[in-house]
Design an enzyme around this catalytic site. Structure first.
Site, short mmCIF file in Angstrom:
data_model
loop_
_atom_site.label_atom_id
_atom_site.label_comp_id
_atom_site.label_asym_id
_atom_site.label_seq_id
_atom_site.Cartn_x
_atom_site.Cartn_y
_atom_site.Cartn_z
N GLU A 24 -8.69 45.07 34.85
CA GLU A 24 -7.66 45.16 33.53
C GLU A 24 -8.31 45.16 32.36
O GLU A 24 -9.12 44.72 32.36
CB GLU A 24 -6.45 44.30 33.63
CG GLU A 24 -6.85 42.84 33.58
CD GLU A 24 -5.80 41.94 33.07
OE1 GLU A 24 -4.75 42.43 32.08
OE2 GLU A 24 -5.48 40.93 33.63
N LYS A 158 -0.73 31.34 35.89
CA LYS A 158 -0.49 30.05 35.04
C LYS A 158 0.56 29.28 35.14
O LYS A 158 1.59 29.92 35.31
CB LYS A 158 -0.65 30.58 33.30
CG LYS A 158 -2.09 30.75 33.04
CD LYS A 158 -2.39 30.68 31.65
CE LYS A 158 -3.81 30.78 31.01
NZ LYS A 158 -4.23 32.31 31.00
N1 PSU Z 1 -2.02 35.70 32.45
C1 PSU Z 1 -3.48 35.32 31.95
N2 PSU Z 1 -4.03 36.07 31.06
C2 PSU Z 1 -3.67 37.24 30.81
C3 PSU Z 1 -2.51 37.81 31.31
C4 PSU Z 1 -1.51 36.97 32.15
O1 PSU Z 1 -3.57 34.21 32.34
O2 PSU Z 1 -4.24 37.88 30.16
C5 PSU Z 1 -2.04 39.26 31.13
C6 PSU Z 1 -2.36 40.17 32.16
O3 PSU Z 1 -2.56 41.37 31.57
C7 PSU Z 1 -0.86 40.15 33.10
C8 PSU Z 1 0.17 40.25 31.99
O4 PSU Z 1 -0.86 41.19 33.74
O5 PSU Z 1 -0.58 39.24 30.86
C9 PSU Z 1 1.41 39.64 32.24
O6 PSU Z 1 2.40 40.02 31.15
P1 PSU Z 1 3.99 39.73 31.28
O7 PSU Z 1 4.14 38.54 31.94
O8 PSU Z 1 4.36 40.38 30.17
O9 PSU Z 1 4.08 40.55 32.58
#
Ligand code: PSU
Ligand code: MN
Length: 301
Positions: A24, A158
């Site tokens: 990603e 996380k």
């Molecule tokens: N968790 C992390 N680092 C990140 C992300 C999540 O520890 O960079 C990023 C990833 O790209 C993941 C996105 O797909 O955040 C998820 O965001 P949301 O919770 O808005 O779906």
């Protein structure tokens, strides 16, 4: 439908039946990691994939074009200011010709499966947010795994998320969840969330066998890999930081797609930078495991 543009490297690897690992770009942008650690993360992940005998393929939207596999001189474009692009944002990023769209896990697995690249590595997956019973905030990453035929490698998710509900959600939508030589669902900076992993696996060939035995033609699987022991952070320290960051979100009205980048930034500050080396180490390790899986998958096809 999206038609990702494949780099020459990726086209050549597919022609020759060689292994490829998709990555990603949100994690490498200003939304995921502070500079200059983001550039180091990208270098270490791509180097680990190459060392493992696979071709790295970063996904992104550049100048309104959905891409998989970037040239080295294009990497710096995703390291700076970028707009977060989840799967549902991709059509808009194309139609509005976004300069730089940083792909999340959901966008990346959509692009990877459209390009015929079945293995993907990241740091942490999105998940069910705490309080989702009120806000409804469930990361699109989870449905994307249920709807795209990709093996996604992550260090769990996380602990600012509701990890028990995240596992429940993956169960509901039918995504197999595997633990790489480990019995627990990992919590990113720590090796265990305290939640048992549904299924433990010991080898790349076992992961490939699970993938080949899928019940659905277009569903993925999640392989969780715990952070290496030497890089693990203290769970109690993290708990305090996470709770303070979430309180701040609630107080300042930070919601929706802004929550994850906000909390990530606060963790970095509050752990005095200790979280950043841990983040790099786990991302690099995930990339190496993903390369091993991709090599086994290429050999089996
Ligand atoms: N968790 C992390 N680092 C990140 C992300 C999540 O520890 O960079 C990023 C990833 O790209 C993941 C996105 O797909 O955040 C998820 O965001 P949301 O919770 O808005 O779906
Ligand atoms: Mn969300």
């Amino acid at each position: 439908m999206i038609e990702p543009v494949l780099s020459e490297d990726v086209v050549a690897a597919q022609r020759d039946g060689r292994a490829i690992v998709a990555l990603e770009s949100t994690i490498f942008s200003n939304l995921g990691l502070p500079s200059p650690a983001n550039a180091e993360a990208l270098d270490r992940c791509t180097a680990a994939i190459t060392a493992g005998g696979a071709v790295p393929a970063v996904t992104a939207v550049l100048d309104g074009v959905v891409r998989i596999g970037l040239a080295a001189d294009e990497h710096e474009r995703i390291l700076g200011e970028a707009r977060k692009a989840a799967e549902r944002d991709l059509p808009v990023a194309v139609a509005q010709r976004w300069d730089v769209g940083a792909t999340t896990v959901s966008a990346s697995v959509a692009i990877a499966s459209a390009a015929g690249v079945p293995v993907f590595a990241t740091g942490g997956l999105g998940g069910v947010h705490r309080g989702a019973e009120i806000t409804g905030d469930i990361s699109a990453d989870l449905d994307a795994l249920a709807n795209h035929r990709v093996i996604a490698v992550s260090a769990g998710a996380k602990a600012f998320l509701d990890l028990a509900r995240t596992l429940e959600y993956l169960e509901t939508v039918g995504v197999p969840v595997l633990g790489w030589r480990h019995d627990w669902f990992p919590a990113f900076y720590t090796r265990s969330s305290g939640l048992p992993i549904p299924h433990r696996v010991e080898s790349a060939s076992e992961v490939v066998a699970v993938f080949h035995a899928s019940t659905r033609p277009s569903s993925g699987i999640l392989l969780t890999v715990p952070i290496p022991e030497a890089d693990e952070l203290d769970a109690q320290l993290l708990d305090g930081v996470l709770n303070a960051a979430l309180d701040e979100c609630a107080r300042d009205g930070v919601t929706g797609a802004a929550v994850t980048p906000f909390v990530l930034a606060r963790i970095g500050e509050a752990t005095d930078g200790r979280s950043v080396p841990a983040n790099l180490a786990l991302a690099e390790h995930n990339a190496a495991v993903a390369a091993e899986i991709a090599v086994a998958l290429a050999a089996a096809s």
